[in-house]
Design a protein around this motif. Sequence first.
Motif, PDB file in Angstrom:
ATOM      1  N   UNK A 247      39.884 114.632 107.381  1.00 16.70           N
ATOM      2  CA  UNK A 247      40.091 115.891 108.256  1.00 16.70           C
ATOM      3  C   UNK A 247      38.348 116.338 108.343  1.00 16.70           C
ATOM      4  N   UNK A 248      37.842 116.487 107.220  1.00 23.94           N
ATOM      5  CA  UNK A 248      36.558 116.901 107.390  1.00 23.94           C
ATOM      6  C   UNK A 248      35.531 115.976 107.925  1.00 23.94           C
ATOM      7  N   UNK A 249      35.872 114.676 107.638  1.00 22.86           N
ATOM      8  CA  UNK A 249      35.038 113.486 108.276  1.00 22.86           C
ATOM      9  C   UNK A 249      34.729 113.527 109.634  1.00 22.86           C
ATOM     10  N   UNK A 250      35.960 114.185 110.398  1.00 26.29           N
ATOM     11  CA  UNK A 250      35.986 114.271 111.757  1.00 26.29           C
ATOM     12  C   UNK A 250      34.919 115.200 112.494  1.00 26.29           C
ATOM     13  N   UNK A 251      34.312 116.105 111.644  1.00 22.88           N
ATOM     14  CA  UNK A 251      33.434 117.164 111.804  1.00 22.88           C
ATOM     15  C   UNK A 251      31.876 116.510 111.439  1.00 22.88           C
ATOM     16  N   UNK A 252      31.624 115.511 110.886  1.00 28.14           N
ATOM     17  CA  UNK A 252      30.239 115.120 110.477  1.00 28.14           C
ATOM     18  C   UNK A 252      29.478 114.377 111.523  1.00 28.14           C
ATOM     19  N   UNK A 253      28.388 114.271 111.367  1.00 30.43           N
ATOM     20  CA  UNK A 253      27.123 113.744 111.979  1.00 30.43           C
ATOM     21  C   UNK A 253      27.814 112.243 112.224  1.00 30.43           C
ATOM     22  N   UNK A 254      28.129 111.519 111.050  1.00 32.26           N
ATOM     23  CA  UNK A 254      28.245 110.175 111.152  1.00 32.26           C
ATOM     24  C   UNK A 254      29.684 109.901 112.285  1.00 32.26           C
ATOM     25  N   UNK A 255      30.512 110.734 112.164  1.00 35.53           N
ATOM     26  CA  UNK A 255      31.663 110.538 113.270  1.00 35.53           C
ATOM     27  C   UNK A 255      31.084 110.630 114.627  1.00 35.53           C
ATOM     28  N   UNK A 256      30.106 111.829 115.077  1.00 35.95           N
ATOM     29  CA  UNK A 256      29.512 111.610 116.133  1.00 35.95           C
ATOM     30  C   UNK A 256      28.781 110.551 116.625  1.00 35.95           C
ATOM     31  N   UNK A 457      32.882  90.904 118.734  1.00 34.89           N
ATOM     32  CA  UNK A 457      32.740  91.493 117.448  1.00 34.89           C
ATOM     33  C   UNK A 457      33.088  93.001 117.799  1.00 34.89           C
ATOM     34  N   UNK A 458      33.565  93.529 116.588  1.00 36.37           N
ATOM     35  CA  UNK A 458      33.798  94.987 117.101  1.00 36.37           C
ATOM     36  C   UNK A 458      32.648  95.730 115.785  1.00 36.37           C
ATOM     37  N   UNK A 459      31.714  96.699 116.301  1.00 35.55           N
ATOM     38  CA  UNK A 459      30.760  97.172 115.292  1.00 35.55           C
ATOM     39  C   UNK A 459      31.337  97.911 114.514  1.00 35.55           C
ATOM     40  N   UNK A 460      30.593  98.334 113.325  1.00 34.47           N
ATOM     41  CA  UNK A 460      31.040  98.770 112.197  1.00 34.47           C
ATOM     42  C   UNK A 460      31.362 100.427 112.515  1.00 34.47           C
ATOM     43  N   UNK A 461      30.533 100.784 113.290  1.00 34.77           N
ATOM     44  CA  UNK A 461      30.455 102.320 113.933  1.00 34.77           C
ATOM     45  C   UNK A 461      31.774 102.575 114.617  1.00 34.77           C
ATOM     46  N   UNK A 462      32.191 101.427 115.487  1.00 35.40           N
ATOM     47  CA  UNK A 462      33.382 101.745 115.971  1.00 35.40           C
ATOM     48  C   UNK A 462      34.867 101.600 115.199  1.00 35.40           C
ATOM     49  N   UNK A 463      34.640 100.679 114.543  1.00 35.10           N
ATOM     50  CA  UNK A 463      35.598 100.530 113.503  1.00 35.10           C
ATOM     51  C   UNK A 463      35.758 102.089 112.570  1.00 35.10           C
ATOM     52  N   UNK A 464      34.840 102.604 112.129  1.00 39.87           N
ATOM     53  CA  UNK A 464      34.769 103.765 111.350  1.00 39.87           C
ATOM     54  C   UNK A 464      35.574 104.920 112.277  1.00 39.87           C
ATOM     55  N   UNK A 466      37.576 104.384 114.885  1.00 36.12           N
ATOM     56  CA  UNK A 466      38.967 104.226 115.218  1.00 36.12           C
ATOM     57  C   UNK A 466      39.664 104.591 113.662  1.00 36.12           C
ATOM     58  N   UNK A 467      39.084 104.106 112.607  1.00 36.67           N
ATOM     59  CA  UNK A 467      39.806 104.314 111.265  1.00 36.67           C
ATOM     60  C   UNK A 467      40.214 105.755 111.078  1.00 36.67           C
ATOM     61  N   UNK A 468      39.181 106.749 111.263  1.00 40.47           N
ATOM     62  CA  UNK A 468      39.263 108.133 110.997  1.00 40.47           C
ATOM     63  C   UNK A 468      40.342 108.668 111.932  1.00 40.47           C
ATOM     64  N   UNK A 469      39.976 108.395 113.236  1.00 42.88           N
ATOM     65  CA  UNK A 469      41.211 108.984 114.413  1.00 42.88           C
ATOM     66  C   UNK A 469      42.439 108.776 114.251  1.00 42.88           C
ATOM     67  N   UNK A 470      42.694 107.210 113.627  1.00 40.87           N
ATOM     68  CA  UNK A 470      43.796 106.785 113.572  1.00 40.87           C
ATOM     69  C   UNK A 470      44.422 107.273 112.229  1.00 40.87           C
ATOM     70  N   UNK A 471      43.745 107.361 111.107  1.00 43.75           N
ATOM     71  CA  UNK A 471      44.390 108.018 109.966  1.00 43.75           C
ATOM     72  C   UNK A 471      44.463 109.525 110.048  1.00 43.75           C
ATOM     73  N   UNK A 472      43.750 110.324 110.831  1.00 48.69           N
ATOM     74  CA  UNK A 472      44.185 111.726 110.971  1.00 48.69           C
ATOM     75  C   UNK A 472      45.388 111.772 112.018  1.00 48.69           C
ATOM     76  N   UNK A 473      45.667 110.956 113.107  1.00 46.16           N
ATOM     77  CA  UNK A 473      46.656 111.281 113.714  1.00 46.16           C
ATOM     78  C   UNK A 473      48.199 110.673 113.269  1.00 46.16           C
ATOM     79  N   UNK A 474      47.941 109.740 112.079  1.00 47.04           N
ATOM     80  CA  UNK A 474      49.153 109.500 111.494  1.00 47.04           C
ATOM     81  C   UNK A 474      49.478 110.002 110.391  1.00 47.04           C
TER      82      UNK A 474
END
Length: 549
Positions: A247-256, A457-464, A466-474
Amino acid sequence: MWKFRTTSHSSSLPLWHMTLSFTVLSLDFYSLIITEQSRRPLWSMERSAWPKNLSSIRKRTIQDLLHGQNPTKKLADLFDAHSQTSNDTGQPLFAGHMVVNVLGSFSNTLSLSSSDQSDEVLQVQSNACVRSEVSEGSESINTPLPRKTSNTRTRLDQNLIDGGHQRRSSDQKSILDCQLPVWPRQPLMEAAAAISEDRADVAWQILTCLSAMPLYHVSSYSEQRLIEFMLSALKSRVSPVNNPPPVVELFTEDHLLSAQSLYDLSPCFKLGFLAANISILKAASEQPSSEKLHVIDFGISCEEQYRGLLYELSKRQACNQSILKITTLADGFNGEERLRMVGDRLSELAAWMGVGLVFNVVSQKLSELSRDLLDCEAGEVLVVNLAFKLYRMPDESVCLENPRDELLWCLKGLAPRVVTLVEQEMNGNTAPFKVRVGEAMAYYGTLLQSIQFGYGMVESGVEEWVSRKLRNMVACEGRERVERCEVFGKWRARMEMAGFELKPLGQHVAQSFKARLATSNPGFTVKEENGGVCFGWRGRTLTVASAWR
């Protein structure tokens, strides 16, 4: 010898249950052909009866198969009992510990067999066969077993894992040709169904078993990552204390920063921002007497969008200098400090291009926004940019305040010349939980596959991201669920209820994008539909851009 029966009852079993049955059959089949100099089954052999010239690796292989004999038989009996039951209860067939034991034994056996570098030849009788009894008629099918010689080494492990097909490579052609697999998506959907029916114990058993299984049989890297993310998301849903959802991770600089990686890589997102710029520039051209363009943006999702806008303005200005004014609002996603840093970088670029730039950051509640507060001036071309903004605002299904509609009514009062809207095309807001899980897997599976196609390949940033958004959605509900994407039809209805009128971008815009992608990005699709421009991959729409007045 096993007799694998397919009856009218077993045909109703989910495909992944049938896959496990086939794995058990494969284990028994493999145990027979690996026996050396004997036609007796492994379980009838005593150690004293082993041939003297039997290699140590073969002995270990036999011992491992013997270890898996009991759970194999129990699992077989379980499938037999289920297939012969006259009153199907509709409950999922599952025996997690036995499945893990059987597959573990099978995996170890394959590993031991692959490591055996002996030149010994497995002599198989030419008339040996696996008998399959099919319920539709009494006819049986005899399939000869392949001979295995030192010159022609049949890859039995590969045949048993994916039916003999060559493992798909990660090049572009194979990704375009491959079909999204049912396994292991189907058991994930069954876990989602169990969660929606308040059977958390069943869901956890399925997820635990899937976590113990290797993903080497999954056709692509992007699919493997999707399954891992979905497993994590469903575990967070079942056990949020031990697996906290993001939840909080979606508001961080890393997520942006992760979002920026996606915007740079995916044509579906990149072209969405470009379509918004086309609408903004078109609005400016409709009022040629004004040289000041004022863009109100709620957070600036993509800095690159404004770099492109500055470039286009620098090309269009004649004698008088163009002036771009950007007013952006700070919120929980976009802090004031970050936005001011964006403004500093854009100001440097604007000075180099010879375009005047005024950059303002406003921190205010939606209910308090007004033309005066936003410094709207008479004679300027006022536009509003809503690129990937509305989906993360709660609506009437979350709270009585309904910030989503409140914002739209506020914007209508500003009387902008155009409002640009770019959103992901996904039914992830008010859909039932099971539907939402299916949507998430289909959408993000397609997105990851498209990126792997383009870059290998899929960059690690894109994976992160997708992972955050998908987990928050589910995993999340209520205000904690930030991911609330909608399909374009729902956005259209909401915009019209707020008083906006659709301004179609036009078929020519879609055609120009399509021509741009045709040579460099095959597989991506662009089409104009219901007034919006849809960007997708292999027929599935991922983003939609539209303009409103």
